[in-house]
Motif scaffolding. Structure first.
Motif, short mmCIF file in Angstrom:
data_model
loop_
_atom_site.label_atom_id
_atom_site.label_comp_id
_atom_site.label_asym_id
_atom_site.label_seq_id
_atom_site.Cartn_x
_atom_site.Cartn_y
_atom_site.Cartn_z
N THR A 99 38.13 47.80 55.15
CA THR A 99 39.30 47.09 55.69
C THR A 99 40.09 46.40 54.58
O THR A 99 41.32 46.44 54.55
N ILE A 100 39.38 45.78 53.66
CA ILE A 100 40.07 45.04 52.61
C ILE A 100 40.50 45.95 51.45
O ILE A 100 41.35 45.57 50.63
N PRO B 213 42.61 48.48 50.90
CA PRO B 213 44.01 48.66 50.49
C PRO B 213 44.63 47.40 49.88
O PRO B 213 45.47 47.50 48.99
N TYR B 214 44.21 46.23 50.32
CA TYR B 214 44.74 44.97 49.77
C TYR B 214 44.25 44.77 48.34
O TYR B 214 45.00 44.35 47.46
N VAL B 215 42.98 45.08 48.13
CA VAL B 215 42.41 44.96 46.79
C VAL B 215 43.18 45.85 45.82
O VAL B 215 43.54 45.44 44.72
N LYS B 216 43.44 47.05 46.27
CA LYS B 216 44.16 48.02 45.43
C LYS B 216 45.52 47.46 45.00
O LYS B 216 45.91 47.58 43.83
N GLN B 217 46.22 46.82 45.93
CA GLN B 217 47.52 46.23 45.62
C GLN B 217 47.40 45.09 44.60
O GLN B 217 48.17 45.00 43.65
N LEU B 218 46.40 44.24 44.83
CA LEU B 218 46.24 43.08 43.94
C LEU B 218 45.84 43.49 42.52
O LEU B 218 46.23 42.84 41.55
N VAL B 219 45.05 44.55 42.42
CA VAL B 219 44.66 45.05 41.10
C VAL B 219 45.91 45.39 40.30
O VAL B 219 46.04 45.05 39.12
N LYS B 220 46.86 46.05 40.96
CA LYS B 220 48.12 46.41 40.31
C LYS B 220 48.95 45.18 40.01
O LYS B 220 49.47 45.00 38.92
N LYS B 221 49.07 44.32 41.03
CA LYS B 221 49.94 43.15 40.92
C LYS B 221 49.51 42.24 39.75
O LYS B 221 50.35 41.75 39.00
N GLU C 57 44.57 31.43 34.64
CA GLU C 57 45.57 31.22 35.68
C GLU C 57 45.75 32.49 36.51
O GLU C 57 45.85 32.44 37.73
N ARG C 58 45.78 33.63 35.84
CA ARG C 58 45.99 34.90 36.54
C ARG C 58 44.84 35.16 37.51
O ARG C 58 45.04 35.56 38.66
N ILE C 59 43.62 34.93 37.04
CA ILE C 59 42.45 35.13 37.90
C ILE C 59 42.50 34.16 39.08
O ILE C 59 42.21 34.52 40.22
N GLN C 60 42.89 32.92 38.81
CA GLN C 60 42.95 31.90 39.85
C GLN C 60 43.94 32.30 40.96
O GLN C 60 43.63 32.20 42.15
N LYS C 61 45.09 32.79 40.55
CA LYS C 61 46.12 33.20 41.51
C LYS C 61 45.61 34.36 42.39
O LYS C 61 45.79 34.37 43.61
N ALA C 62 45.00 35.35 41.75
CA ALA C 62 44.48 36.50 42.50
C ALA C 62 43.38 36.05 43.45
O ALA C 62 43.31 36.50 44.60
N LEU C 63 42.56 35.13 42.98
CA LEU C 63 41.47 34.60 43.80
C LEU C 63 42.01 33.95 45.07
O LEU C 63 41.55 34.24 46.18
N GLU C 64 43.03 33.10 44.91
CA GLU C 64 43.60 32.42 46.07
C GLU C 64 44.22 33.42 47.05
O GLU C 64 44.01 33.33 48.26
N GLU C 65 44.96 34.38 46.51
CA GLU C 65 45.60 35.36 47.38
C GLU C 65 44.56 36.20 48.13
O GLU C 65 44.69 36.47 49.32
N LEU C 66 43.48 36.55 47.42
CA LEU C 66 42.43 37.36 48.05
C LEU C 66 41.73 36.58 49.16
O LEU C 66 41.39 37.13 50.22
N ILE D 138 43.91 36.56 52.19
CA ILE D 138 43.85 37.87 52.85
C ILE D 138 42.55 38.00 53.64
O ILE D 138 42.55 38.43 54.79
N GLY D 139 41.46 37.60 53.02
CA GLY D 139 40.15 37.68 53.68
C GLY D 139 40.14 36.92 55.00
O GLY D 139 39.64 37.41 56.02
N VAL D 140 40.73 35.73 54.99
CA VAL D 140 40.76 34.90 56.20
C VAL D 140 41.68 35.53 57.25
O VAL D 140 41.34 35.63 58.43
N LYS D 141 42.84 36.05 56.78
CA LYS D 141 43.78 36.72 57.71
C LYS D 141 43.13 37.91 58.40
O LYS D 141 43.45 38.23 59.54
N LEU D 142 42.25 38.59 57.67
CA LEU D 142 41.59 39.77 58.24
C LEU D 142 40.42 39.38 59.14
O LEU D 142 39.65 40.23 59.57
N GLY D 143 40.28 38.09 59.39
CA GLY D 143 39.23 37.64 60.32
C GLY D 143 37.94 37.21 59.65
O GLY D 143 36.94 36.96 60.32
N GLY D 144 37.96 37.11 58.33
CA GLY D 144 36.73 36.78 57.61
C GLY D 144 36.54 35.29 57.38
O GLY D 144 37.44 34.48 57.63
#
Lengths: 263, 263
Positions: B194-195, B197-205, B240-249, B252-258
């Motif tokens: 489930t997650i 496709p989102y991970v794939k996007q964030l890896v690029k971003k 900082e980059r890792i921190q931003k990705a962490l927060e966004e992930l 997303i995890g919570v939005k997906l019901g996690g």
């Protein structure tokens, strides 16, 4: 006695950053050894297509009987084993109908739709046999190429173990006829460098694999685990040969001033 | 950003029979990763000259900055790394006077004579630097070949660790300038597929390495350890980059019901 060589390929960045200890390799190595194979090489590569392709091609060029890989079969962007394997073998990828059915059954039971990411786990090189994974979702990929049996298993240990056992039970008909046996004992008070020349002689005398594993301190408190192992098509014969070497080694250990603290 | 590749070679039948879990590889991999290297491959081969030669030659051909091997430096008949390494590099073996002195000191303290087996631990390819082993007897072998730093360490873990640290402290002057950082959190209730496709996007971003490690049951009780890692020459920037990705992930995890059960 013909040697049946095996190779193991582990795919996953987590092993190469040291984050994950490669227990998958030792599990497979133990299992293959117990079946009479000689594992010749373990190769760990990153989740990159070209790395996976190289690992498979190089292993194939060494002509083992069997190659077992772990990792890279899941639904995420960095799961690339199906693609890497197909490229290594120069075989097209296709949606494997049997694998797809396996996925459909698992997901539909839970009313979960099949997305592209999930469907990916059923995409395999043409001619592959999907191997049941009762501990997870992604099936293993079994394909015979130029007489070499190649099995790709998932990276999650319990899934790898399940796929491996299903493969051995259901598909591994052609096996080595040799029997591998090993034994060991603990010797205290003899330095590895002291017993080394005796070990060398016994290896020749009995045609066995004998290895001293230092467990203590070579100089101040030497403890050696001495392992004796061998293979033969005749189980009784190899058992007796190992037993004889074991007794002779224990005698030598005691003569050199050592104590057998565990046998 | 230039990538500094590293390779690890582990020599020892005990790893290939599955008897020993290869914790040496993960220790070295962790250590090299922490120094900013990218470990590209781990190769495990048997205690056979030709296997050792192949492993070193193949690694050299991939042109890493550094190659670290373990095993095969001891006094026994099956310790063949010095010979294999010399053959791989096409350099003659010689008695290394500094290494021999190290051995003499250790043994003479205990009134132990130097036998051929013990002397063998001082025989190294010409031009090698012996690296101190304070946890055992056999020194490490350090040699620079075609610009590649090659370090052979013993197979006993505490000896390997000691030689490795002595090498890093004393001889590893030229190091990657990149800083490697990683973090992770545990997400319950979201399937890996489930997650994905989102991970794939964030890896690029974010140009980061993000990996989901399934810890539970994909279908019935999914738990994912989500790892985020990256390298940069600027520590603040990568942090900082890792921190931003962490927060966004996490969002997303919570939005997906996690539920985030550990961060």
């Amino acid at each position: 006695m013909e040697i049946w060589y095996a190779e193991i390929i582990n795919i996953g960045n987590e092993i190469l950053t040291g984050r994950t200890i490669n227990t998958n390799a030792s599990h497979i190595a133990r299992r293959l050894t117990s079946l009479g194979y000689t594992v010749r090489r373990i190769t760990v590569v990153r989740d990159e297509i070209e790395e996976i392709v190289s690992a498979f091609r190089e292993a194939i060029n060494r002509r083992p009987r069997i190659i077992i890989s772990t990792g890279g079969l899941g639904p995420t962007y960095d799961d690339k084993t199906n693609e890497g394997l197909a490229k290594a073998l120069n075989i097209e990828l296709e949606l494997n109908e049997i694998a797809y059915k396996m996925l459909l059954e698992k997901y539909s039971k839970l009313n979960i739709e099949i997305t592209e990411e999930r469907k990916k786990m059923a995409i395999m090189p043409k001619g592959s046999i999907p191997v049941e994974n009762n501990a997870g979702v992604a099936p293993g990929i079994l394909i015979v190429y130029q007489g070499i049996t190649i099995l790709a298993t998932p990276g999650v240990p319990k899934e790898m173990e399940d796929v491996l056992e299903n493969f051995i039970k259901k598909y591994l008909k052609d096996r080595p006829s040799v029997k591998y046996l090993e034994t060991s004992f603990l010797l205290e008070g003899v330095m590895e460098s002291t017993i080394a020349p005796y070990v060398k002689q016994l290896v020749k005398k009995y045609d066995l694999y004998i290895k001293t594993h230092p467990k203590g301190q070579e100089l101040s408190k030497p403890i050696l685990e001495i392992q004796i192992a061998g293979s033969s098509e005749n189980e009784a014969e190899i058992k007796e040969r190992i037993q004889k070497a074991l007794e002779e080694l224990k005698e030598i250990g005691v003569k050199l001033g050592g104590t057998i603290i565990q046998s």
